[in-house]
Design a protein around this motif. Sequence first.
Motif, mmCIF file in Angstrom:
data_model
loop_
_atom_site.group_PDB
_atom_site.id
_atom_site.type_symbol
_atom_site.label_atom_id
_atom_site.label_comp_id
_atom_site.label_asym_id
_atom_site.label_seq_id
_atom_site.Cartn_x
_atom_site.Cartn_y
_atom_site.Cartn_z
ATOM 1 N N THR A 96 0.701 -1.175 -0.114
ATOM 2 C CA THR A 96 0.224 0.196 0.359
ATOM 3 C C THR A 96 0.698 0.946 0.034
ATOM 4 O O THR A 96 1.615 1.418 0.635
ATOM 5 N N CYS A 97 0.666 1.868 -1.244
ATOM 6 C CA CYS A 97 1.904 3.388 -1.040
ATOM 7 C C CYS A 97 1.386 4.315 0.249
ATOM 8 O O CYS A 97 -0.140 4.672 0.448
ATOM 9 N N PRO A 98 2.034 4.704 1.004
ATOM 10 C CA PRO A 98 1.765 5.668 2.170
ATOM 11 C C PRO A 98 1.622 7.013 1.852
ATOM 12 O O PRO A 98 0.950 7.603 2.631
ATOM 13 N N VAL A 99 2.014 7.692 0.332
ATOM 14 C CA VAL A 99 1.173 8.860 0.546
ATOM 15 C C VAL A 99 -0.024 8.438 0.056
ATOM 16 O O VAL A 99 -1.210 9.381 0.111
ATOM 17 N N CYS A 100 -0.435 7.565 -1.110
ATOM 18 C CA CYS A 100 -2.236 8.319 -1.234
ATOM 19 C C CYS A 100 -3.057 6.731 -1.561
ATOM 20 O O CYS A 100 -4.318 6.985 -1.115
ATOM 21 N N GLY A 101 -2.401 5.283 -0.909
ATOM 22 C CA GLY A 101 -3.065 4.822 -0.771
ATOM 23 C C GLY A 101 -2.977 3.316 -1.959
ATOM 24 O O GLY A 101 -4.571 2.399 -1.689
ATOM 25 N N ASN A 102 -2.620 3.911 -3.125
ATOM 26 C CA ASN A 102 -2.849 3.236 -4.187
ATOM 27 C C ASN A 102 -1.800 1.801 -3.873
ATOM 28 O O ASN A 102 -1.322 1.612 -2.900
ATOM 29 N N LEU A 103 -2.484 0.745 -4.988
ATOM 30 C CA LEU A 103 -1.389 -0.570 -4.411
ATOM 31 C C LEU A 103 -0.368 -0.627 -5.377
ATOM 32 O O LEU A 103 -1.234 -0.526 -6.853
ATOM 33 N N ASP A 104 0.495 -1.054 -4.918
ATOM 34 C CA ASP A 104 1.877 -1.247 -6.328
ATOM 35 C C ASP A 104 3.178 -2.324 -5.194
ATOM 36 O O ASP A 104 2.888 -2.266 -4.879
ATOM 37 N N THR A 105 3.989 -2.491 -6.435
ATOM 38 C CA THR A 105 4.995 -3.007 -6.218
ATOM 39 C C THR A 105 6.271 -2.200 -6.352
ATOM 40 O O THR A 105 7.287 -2.700 -5.501
ATOM 41 N N SER A 120 3.559 4.407 -8.816
ATOM 42 C CA SER A 120 4.138 4.833 -10.040
ATOM 43 C C SER A 120 3.153 6.015 -9.989
ATOM 44 O O SER A 120 3.510 7.117 -10.596
ATOM 45 N N VAL A 121 1.928 6.279 -9.612
ATOM 46 C CA VAL A 121 1.269 7.295 -9.947
ATOM 47 C C VAL A 121 1.726 8.511 -9.093
ATOM 48 O O VAL A 121 2.147 9.638 -9.285
ATOM 49 N N CYS A 122 1.729 8.503 -7.572
ATOM 50 C CA CYS A 122 3.009 9.605 -6.621
ATOM 51 C C CYS A 122 3.987 9.670 -7.336
ATOM 52 O O CYS A 122 4.426 10.800 -7.205
ATOM 53 N N GLN A 123 4.545 8.744 -8.062
ATOM 54 C CA GLN A 123 6.454 9.350 -8.768
ATOM 55 C C GLN A 123 6.044 9.622 -10.165
ATOM 56 O O GLN A 123 7.266 10.459 -10.471
ATOM 57 N N LYS A 180 -5.568 13.844 -14.398
ATOM 58 C CA LYS A 180 -3.756 13.573 -13.997
ATOM 59 C C LYS A 180 -3.002 15.104 -12.820
ATOM 60 O O LYS A 180 -2.016 15.251 -13.086
ATOM 61 N N GLY A 181 -3.967 14.294 -11.247
ATOM 62 C CA GLY A 181 -3.949 14.921 -10.685
ATOM 63 C C GLY A 181 -3.210 13.851 -9.482
ATOM 64 O O GLY A 181 -2.935 13.028 -10.098
ATOM 65 N N GLN A 182 -2.724 13.780 -8.565
ATOM 66 C CA GLN A 182 -2.827 13.265 -6.979
ATOM 67 C C GLN A 182 -4.137 12.320 -6.844
ATOM 68 O O GLN A 182 -5.207 13.052 -6.380
ATOM 69 N N TYR A 183 -4.116 11.166 -6.604
ATOM 70 C CA TYR A 183 -4.914 10.593 -5.016
ATOM 71 C C TYR A 183 -5.106 10.251 -3.660
ATOM 72 O O TYR A 183 -3.834 10.666 -3.139
ATOM 73 N N HIS A 184 -6.142 10.083 -3.058
ATOM 74 C CA HIS A 184 -6.261 10.258 -1.920
ATOM 75 C C HIS A 184 -7.153 8.705 -1.326
ATOM 76 O O HIS A 184 -8.687 8.948 -1.823
ATOM 77 N N VAL A 185 -7.040 7.757 -0.863
ATOM 78 C CA VAL A 185 -7.365 6.567 -0.885
ATOM 79 C C VAL A 185 -8.468 6.669 0.396
ATOM 80 O O VAL A 185 -7.409 6.578 1.052
ATOM 81 N N ILE A 195 -8.567 9.956 6.892
ATOM 82 C CA ILE A 195 -8.619 11.683 6.452
ATOM 83 C C ILE A 195 -7.221 12.403 7.289
ATOM 84 O O ILE A 195 -7.170 13.416 6.328
ATOM 85 N N GLN A 196 -7.225 12.241 8.359
ATOM 86 C CA GLN A 196 -6.042 12.562 8.730
ATOM 87 C C GLN A 196 -4.455 13.429 7.995
ATOM 88 O O GLN A 196 -4.140 14.168 8.093
ATOM 89 N N SER A 197 -4.123 12.461 7.160
ATOM 90 C CA SER A 197 -3.387 12.718 5.684
ATOM 91 C C SER A 197 -3.580 12.903 5.081
ATOM 92 O O SER A 197 -2.707 13.963 4.769
ATOM 93 N N LEU A 198 -5.159 13.416 4.541
ATOM 94 C CA LEU A 198 -6.000 14.317 3.968
ATOM 95 C C LEU A 198 -5.481 15.859 4.125
ATOM 96 O O LEU A 198 -4.952 16.736 3.216
ATOM 97 N N LEU A 199 -6.111 15.967 5.493
ATOM 98 C CA LEU A 199 -6.256 17.098 6.516
ATOM 99 C C LEU A 199 -4.797 17.959 6.709
ATOM 100 O O LEU A 199 -4.120 18.778 6.167
ATOM 101 N N GLU A 200 -3.256 16.530 5.904
ATOM 102 C CA GLU A 200 -2.008 17.604 5.902
ATOM 103 C C GLU A 200 -1.042 17.578 4.581
ATOM 104 O O GLU A 200 -0.695 18.413 4.653
#
Length: 197
Positions: free
Chosen positions: A55-64, A69-72, A100-105, A123-128
């Motif tokens: 799980t991506c710690p930035v957006c919550g997506n799943l990747d290897t 890759s979306v955040c990068q 074409k922006g960023q996501y937040h799961v 929610i807290q990380s979205l506010l941050e």
Amino acid sequence: MAAPELEHLIALLAKLPALGPRSARRAVLSLLGQKETQFAPLVAAMQTVLEKVKTCPVCGNLDTIVPCSVCQDSTRVRHQFCVVQDVADLWAIERTGVFKGQYHVLGGLLSALDGIGPDELNIQSLLEKVDATENCEVIFALPATVEGQTTTHYLSDRLANFPCSVSALSRGVPIGGELDYLDDGTLQMAFKARRNL
């Protein structure tokens, strides 16, 4: 009666979305009938996913890779955040190529009946993120359900004091949809979300 090992596999598969006991039983029998061409590759693919996907710690997506890759992706708009319920929604939007922006799961929706409150969601990380981004836009892409609307209103209230714009996906008549087949709520939203031509 099947062997206990088979019954256990069937019971596990039956817990997956869109599969019940009968569908799970048919899937197991199909896999067993083609052990080398279907079953073995499926087991290997599942083992690989189990070991490598995170799980991506930035957006919550799943990747290897972490971040995903979306955040990068350096071409993405850094001041737009699309808030989605789960990874399936992120993938659905990403398939369209329109955002074409960023996501937040969020990892779910607010639901008093299910005991899901704000503390159970991401929610807290979205506010941050919003607090750390100047002139940002938050787009809510949550389901048109009671829980989705409740979550959208709650988050909109939480973001009211942040210097950001907040919007939500419009609701209404789907492309190719005939009015006679639409429910009342969809028609009401279509009238409320109408635009000038």
